[in-house]
Design an enzyme around this catalytic site. Sequence first.
Site, PDB file in Angstrom:
ATOM      1  N   LYS A   8       0.849  -1.204   0.000  1.00 21.97           N
ATOM      2  CA  LYS A   8       0.000   0.000   0.000  1.00 21.97           C
ATOM      3  C   LYS A   8       0.875   1.241   0.000  1.00 21.97           C
ATOM      4  O   LYS A   8       2.055   1.217   0.374  1.00 21.97           O
ATOM      5  CB  LYS A   8      -0.952   0.008   1.195  1.00 21.97           C
ATOM      6  CG  LYS A   8      -0.291  -0.012   2.578  1.00 21.97           C
ATOM      7  CD  LYS A   8       0.186   1.341   3.101  1.00 21.97           C
ATOM      8  CE  LYS A   8       0.802   1.253   4.488  1.00 21.97           C
ATOM      9  NZ  LYS A   8       1.519   2.480   4.913  1.00 21.97           N
ATOM     10  N   PRO A  90       9.408  -5.070   0.462  1.00 17.05           N
ATOM     11  CA  PRO A  90      10.441  -4.704   1.439  1.00 17.05           C
ATOM     12  C   PRO A  90       9.842  -4.420   2.816  1.00 17.05           C
ATOM     13  O   PRO A  90       8.741  -3.864   2.931  1.00 17.05           O
ATOM     14  CB  PRO A  90      11.066  -3.446   0.843  1.00 17.05           C
ATOM     15  CG  PRO A  90      10.775  -3.529  -0.620  1.00 17.05           C
ATOM     16  CD  PRO A  90       9.448  -4.201  -0.734  1.00 17.05           C
ATOM     17  N   GLY A  92       9.799  -2.718   6.697  1.00 19.28           N
ATOM     18  CA  GLY A  92      10.174  -1.442   7.297  1.00 19.28           C
ATOM     19  C   GLY A  92      10.259  -0.331   6.289  1.00 19.28           C
ATOM     20  O   GLY A  92      11.042   0.609   6.437  1.00 19.28           O
ATOM     21  N   ALA A  93       9.427  -0.422   5.246  1.00 23.44           N
ATOM     22  CA  ALA A  93       9.526   0.515   4.128  1.00 23.44           C
ATOM     23  C   ALA A  93       8.300   1.400   3.979  1.00 23.44           C
ATOM     24  O   ALA A  93       8.180   2.142   3.012  1.00 23.44           O
ATOM     25  CB  ALA A  93       9.758  -0.267   2.829  1.00 23.44           C
ATOM     26  N   LEU A  95       5.323   0.306   3.372  1.00 21.98           N
ATOM     27  CA  LEU A  95       4.479  -0.280   2.327  1.00 21.98           C
ATOM     28  C   LEU A  95       3.486  -1.310   2.872  1.00 21.98           C
ATOM     29  O   LEU A  95       2.689  -1.868   2.109  1.00 21.98           O
ATOM     30  CB  LEU A  95       5.347  -0.925   1.237  1.00 21.98           C
ATOM     31  CG  LEU A  95       6.334   0.032   0.551  1.00 21.98           C
ATOM     32  CD1 LEU A  95       7.181  -0.721  -0.474  1.00 21.98           C
ATOM     33  CD2 LEU A  95       5.608   1.201  -0.114  1.00 21.98           C
ATOM     34  N   SER A  99       1.677  -6.230   7.575  1.00 27.54           N
ATOM     35  CA  SER A  99       0.258  -6.084   7.911  1.00 27.54           C
ATOM     36  C   SER A  99      -0.622  -6.762   6.874  1.00 27.54           C
ATOM     37  O   SER A  99      -1.624  -7.411   7.211  1.00 27.54           O
ATOM     38  CB  SER A  99      -0.106  -4.596   8.002  1.00 27.54           C
ATOM     39  OG  SER A  99       0.616  -3.952   9.027  1.00 27.54           O
ATOM     40  N   ASP A 132      -2.316  -1.207  10.925  1.00 25.11           N
ATOM     41  CA  ASP A 132      -2.575  -1.193   9.485  1.00 25.11           C
ATOM     42  C   ASP A 132      -3.273  -2.455   8.995  1.00 25.11           C
ATOM     43  O   ASP A 132      -3.770  -2.490   7.865  1.00 25.11           O
ATOM     44  CB  ASP A 132      -1.262  -1.041   8.704  1.00 25.11           C
ATOM     45  CG  ASP A 132      -0.691   0.365   8.781  1.00 25.11           C
ATOM     46  OD1 ASP A 132      -1.398   1.271   9.252  1.00 25.11           O
ATOM     47  OD2 ASP A 132       0.466   0.552   8.360  1.00 25.11           O
TER      48      ASP A 132
END
Length: 270
Positions: A8, A90, A92-93, A95, A99, A132
């Site tokens: 996302k 990836p 910790g990005a 995105l 979640s 999220d």
Amino acid sequence: MILFPPAKINLGLQILRKRDDGYHEIATCMVPFPLFDIIEILPAADFSFRSSGLVVDGDVDSNLCVKAFQLLKNRHQISNVYMHLRKQIPMGAGLGGGSSDAAYVLKGLNELFALNLSFEQLESYAAELGSDCPFFVRSEAQIARGRGEVLSPINLTLKGKFLLVLNPQIHVGTKEAYAGVVPNENQVNLLELLALPLNEWQSKVINDFEEGIFQNHPLIGQLKEELIALGAEYAAMSGSGSSVFGIFKEPIELPESHPMKKFEVFCGAV
């Protein structure tokens, strides 16, 4: 059963106030896009989990896929499964990959074991796993409020647009992200801002995390400016970073020699 959890992006992210429970009240619009992890789930005599692709940090029990399985097993006494996560989004990005994985495990187990849980029930379970996670139960553009788990539909589509996502692989922790923000409740309603033409968003649809994170990590801010220079109608950091994205009118393909090619994680139609 094969599942394809999407990534996302966040269109705007307003930090409104610090809550009594220690969380922050936010408003953001989350939109899925077609960069996917892959999850295989099969009935099995004993539970097992393995991952491949991008290396997933932490022990198995801390993985959100495993936590999602354990949550439903505790509530509905489902049978054991074999689960394989092919990690491609990836971590910790900003995105939402972890979640998304958790939400899709809930959805997959609901179907596999015919639990007949509603969207609302799945979202409630997902909220126990992370702020999220509920968004990915429906995986459509939604406004997220509260700590991110209070969702409402929005009539917004990026169909016909093209997305370029860059990830500099800089870890930005939650504590660091919030340390650079002064909450402000007196912001224009995000719904009103997103109703403006897309080419007016750049100066109005703001991610409040950007200012502090760009000060600490100038490269992230530089990548955003590069996307604007390439002709993005709108560019921003996603979530609390560190990925940045640009929305374009036309397809954009970076040549292999382009200096930003090493940061690219997605380039294609939304």
